[in-house]
Design a protein around this motif. Structure first.
Motif, PDB file in Angstrom:
ATOM      1  N   ALA A  47     -17.706 -20.586  -7.389  1.00  0.00           N
ATOM      2  CA  ALA A  47     -16.915 -21.745  -7.822  1.00  0.00           C
ATOM      3  C   ALA A  47     -16.534 -22.662  -6.671  1.00  0.00           C
ATOM      4  N   PHE A  48     -16.726 -22.227  -5.433  1.00  0.00           N
ATOM      5  CA  PHE A  48     -16.266 -23.010  -4.294  1.00  0.00           C
ATOM      6  C   PHE A  48     -17.077 -24.291  -4.106  1.00  0.00           C
ATOM      7  N   ALA A  49     -18.383 -24.225  -4.176  1.00  0.00           N
ATOM      8  CA  ALA A  49     -19.218 -25.426  -4.010  1.00  0.00           C
ATOM      9  C   ALA A  49     -18.906 -26.479  -5.077  1.00  0.00           C
ATOM     10  N   PRO A  50     -18.788 -26.113  -6.359  1.00  0.00           N
ATOM     11  CA  PRO A  50     -18.410 -27.126  -7.350  1.00  0.00           C
ATOM     12  C   PRO A  50     -17.017 -27.723  -7.082  1.00  0.00           C
ATOM     13  N   PHE A  51     -16.093 -26.930  -6.558  1.00  0.00           N
ATOM     14  CA  PHE A  51     -14.771 -27.440  -6.180  1.00  0.00           C
ATOM     15  C   PHE A  51     -14.921 -28.527  -5.109  1.00  0.00           C
ATOM     16  N   LEU A  52     -15.710 -28.255  -4.069  1.00  0.00           N
ATOM     17  CA  LEU A  52     -15.922 -29.238  -3.006  1.00  0.00           C
ATOM     18  C   LEU A  52     -16.597 -30.503  -3.537  1.00  0.00           C
ATOM     19  N   GLU A  53     -17.585 -30.327  -4.400  1.00  0.00           N
ATOM     20  CA  GLU A  53     -18.263 -31.489  -4.982  1.00  0.00           C
ATOM     21  C   GLU A  53     -17.294 -32.344  -5.780  1.00  0.00           C
TER      22      GLU A  53
END
Length: 59
Positions: A47-53
């Protein structure tokens, strides 16, 4: 416990806008480097990459 490191994208100059992140096998944690004892956000690794995006889109 966790190895915290400052983000390389935490703002210009003296780093007054720094965030720190720490990775483990089960989560990625994010905290404010100015107040590390306060709240920490934790995410499952996937879930971290979608949070950053999402943050990038809101800029």
């Amino acid at each position: 416990m966790e190895n915290w490191r400052k983000s390389s994208y935490s703002g210009p100059g003296d780093g007054n806008e720094c965030v720190e992140i720490a990775n483990s096998l089960t989560h990625v944690a994010v905290r404010d480097s100015k107040t590390p004892a306060r709240a920490t956000l934790t995410f499952p690794p996937e879930a971290f990459a979608p949070f950053l995006e999402g943050l990038k889109r809101d800029q």
